[in-house]
Each structure stands twice: as structure tokens, then as C-alpha cells.
Write a protein that holds these residues in place. Structure first.
Motif, PDB file in Angstrom:
ATOM      1  N   ARG A   1      -9.555   3.617   2.254  1.00 47.30           N
ATOM      2  CA  ARG A   1      -8.403   4.350   2.795  1.00 47.30           C
ATOM      3  C   ARG A   1      -7.589   3.357   3.606  1.00 47.30           C
ATOM      4  NH1 ARG A   1      -6.798   8.929   1.118  1.00 47.30           N
ATOM      5  NH2 ARG A   1      -8.935   9.638   1.135  1.00 47.30           N
ATOM      6  N   CYS A   2      -6.307   3.269   3.315  1.00 45.54           N
ATOM      7  CA  CYS A   2      -5.417   2.345   4.008  1.00 45.54           C
ATOM      8  C   CYS A   2      -4.282   3.146   4.634  1.00 45.54           C
ATOM      9  CB  CYS A   2      -4.870   1.306   3.034  1.00 45.54           C
ATOM     10  SG  CYS A   2      -3.792   0.096   3.827  1.00 45.54           S
ATOM     11  N   PRO A   3      -4.517   3.698   5.831  1.00 44.39           N
ATOM     12  CA  PRO A   3      -3.472   4.489   6.473  1.00 44.39           C
ATOM     13  C   PRO A   3      -2.389   3.624   7.112  1.00 44.39           C
ATOM     14  CG  PRO A   3      -5.386   4.369   7.899  1.00 44.39           C
ATOM     15  CD  PRO A   3      -5.747   3.656   6.613  1.00 44.39           C
TER      16      PRO A   3
ATOM     17  N   ALA B   1      -7.120   1.403  -3.403  1.00 44.26           N
ATOM     18  CA  ALA B   1      -6.639   1.670  -2.045  1.00 44.26           C
ATOM     19  C   ALA B   1      -5.786   2.937  -2.049  1.00 44.26           C
ATOM     20  CB  ALA B   1      -5.815   0.486  -1.540  1.00 44.26           C
ATOM     21  N   ARG B   2      -6.107   3.834  -1.136  1.00 40.84           N
ATOM     22  CA  ARG B   2      -5.360   5.088  -0.989  1.00 40.84           C
ATOM     23  C   ARG B   2      -4.687   5.120   0.373  1.00 40.84           C
ATOM     24  NH1 ARG B   2      -6.695   8.971  -4.698  1.00 40.84           N
ATOM     25  NH2 ARG B   2      -8.539   8.588  -5.954  1.00 40.84           N
TER      26      ARG B   2
ATOM     27  N   LEU C   1      -3.155  -6.420   0.394  1.00 42.48           N
ATOM     28  CA  LEU C   1      -2.362  -5.350   1.012  1.00 42.48           C
ATOM     29  C   LEU C   1      -1.578  -5.855   2.220  1.00 42.48           C
ATOM     30  CD1 LEU C   1      -5.000  -2.490   0.837  1.00 42.48           C
ATOM     31  CD2 LEU C   1      -2.918  -2.692  -0.561  1.00 42.48           C
ATOM     32  N   GLY C   2      -1.971  -7.013   2.751  1.00 38.82           N
ATOM     33  CA  GLY C   2      -1.291  -7.570   3.907  1.00 38.82           C
ATOM     34  C   GLY C   2      -1.556  -6.789   5.181  1.00 38.82           C
ATOM     35  N   VAL C   3      -2.802  -6.345   5.357  1.00 41.34           N
ATOM     36  CA  VAL C   3      -3.187  -5.587   6.548  1.00 41.34           C
ATOM     37  C   VAL C   3      -4.430  -6.217   7.168  1.00 41.34           C
ATOM     38  CG1 VAL C   3      -2.219  -3.427   5.663  1.00 41.34           C
ATOM     39  CG2 VAL C   3      -4.618  -3.938   5.273  1.00 41.34           C
TER      40      VAL C   3
END
Length: 179
Positions: free
Chosen positions: A122-124, A40-41, A89-91
Motif C-alpha cells: 500500500r502506497c498512500p 503497488a496500490r 515509486l520515488g518514495v
């Protein structure tokens, strides 16, 4: 239901399902199963790095540059990758992770291990890691990550998950070769 009671597909050396077993049985008997690894970025292209909780069944308190986990019985790698990334990630609302490659991770050889599919996402969004899975996290540049990996645990470095390191080395090699 505890993590040890989760039902997994047990697979052969060609990643074909041969039966099902609980995660506890798979780990205890070294039965080959499936896992999804997701790099994850964040919006700045930094890599999510974390330390696993001390209660994890495999590699407790180790650092990892991938989120992810086992693929449940009847679940696809792609389904598991999205589920695991969002959970850890909790998203909610991540884009579907992009599959990069698969490999058979065999610690010490000998037919054990797990089929591993490596993804990137991608985790913005701001992360709120799952406390049952992750007890510390940060985002590192690839250079910072490489520096951390180069320092061994005996040299004050972090203790890393061996399967995560194997996946990361394969990822770097595939990028270096242009594959």
C-alpha cells in the motif's frame, strides 16, 4: 556502474544459487536469476501502472502493473522488493511489501527466465517515479486495468511486459481460488 554491470545470483530450477554473473551476461546468455514484482496500490486501492523507459534492458517502452526488478547478489527477495518499490515509486518509508507467492517465469520454456516473487504494498504517499525507469504512470482500478489488458496492442491497446502479465494472471487466479 551501469545496470548491465550489476552482479546477480544465478540460480537453478529450484531457486538455489549456483554462481554469480553480471546482469549483462545473465541477459545475453539467458541465465536464470531472481526478480521481485511489487503491485503497488494507492489509498483508494487503485493499482500503480506505468510505462517503462525506452532505455530499459528488458521490455523497453512496455507497460507494467508491477514495479520491481532484479534481486542483487546476496540480497533477499524481501530486501529487493522494498528497495525496488521505494526507488521506482520515488518514495521513502513504505511499509514492507507483503510476499504473496513465487513462480518460475520461463519465456517460451527451455530453462531460461527468472524466479519471480510477487508482493503487494500500500502506497498512500504521493509518488515521484524514478525518471530513469518510468516515463509515464497512473493509478487504475482493477476493472480499468483488466479493460486495458483485454485490448491487444493491435487493437490500440498498450504493449505489456509479458512477465508482468504472467504474474498478474497468477495473482488473479490465486485470489479467485481463495489461495
Amino acid at each position: 556502474m551501469s545496470a548491465a554491470d550489476e552482479i546477480l545470483d544465478i540460480v537453478d530450477e529450484k531457486d538455489r544459487v549456483v554462481r554469480q554473473a553480471t546482469r549483462g551476461e545473465a541477459y545475453a546468455k539467458g541465465l536464470r536469476h531472481r526478480c521481485a514484482f511489487i503491485l503497488a496500490r494507492d489509498a483508494d486501492d487503485r493499482v500503480f501502472v506505468h510505462r517503462r523507459t525506452a532505455t530499459k534492458l528488458v521490455f523497453p517502452s512496455h507497460h507494467d502493473m508491477f514495479v520491481g526488478g532484479v534481486v542483487g547478489a546476496g540480497e533477499t527477495y524481501d530486501e529487493a522488493a522494498l528497495r525496488e518499490a521505494e526507488e521506482e515509486l520515488g518514495v521513502v518509508g513504505l511499509p514492507r511489501p507483503v510476499p504473496l507467492f513465487s513462480f518460475l517465469y520461463e519465456p517460451g520454456g527451455g530453462g531460461q527466465g527468472w524466479w519471480s516473487r510477487v508482493y503487494e504494498v500500500r502506497c498512500p504517499l504521493p509518488v515521484s517515479p524514478q525518471v530513469e525507469e518510468i516515463d509515464w504512470h497512473t493509478f487504475l482500478t482493477e476493472e480499468e486495468l483488466d479493460q486495458r489488458l483485454a485490448r491487444g496492442a493491435d487493437d490500440g491497446g498498450w504493449l505489456w511486459t509479458p512477465d508482468g502479465v504472467a504474474a498478474y494472471e497468477r495473482l488473479r487466479a490465486s485470489r479467485a481460488s481463495g489461495a
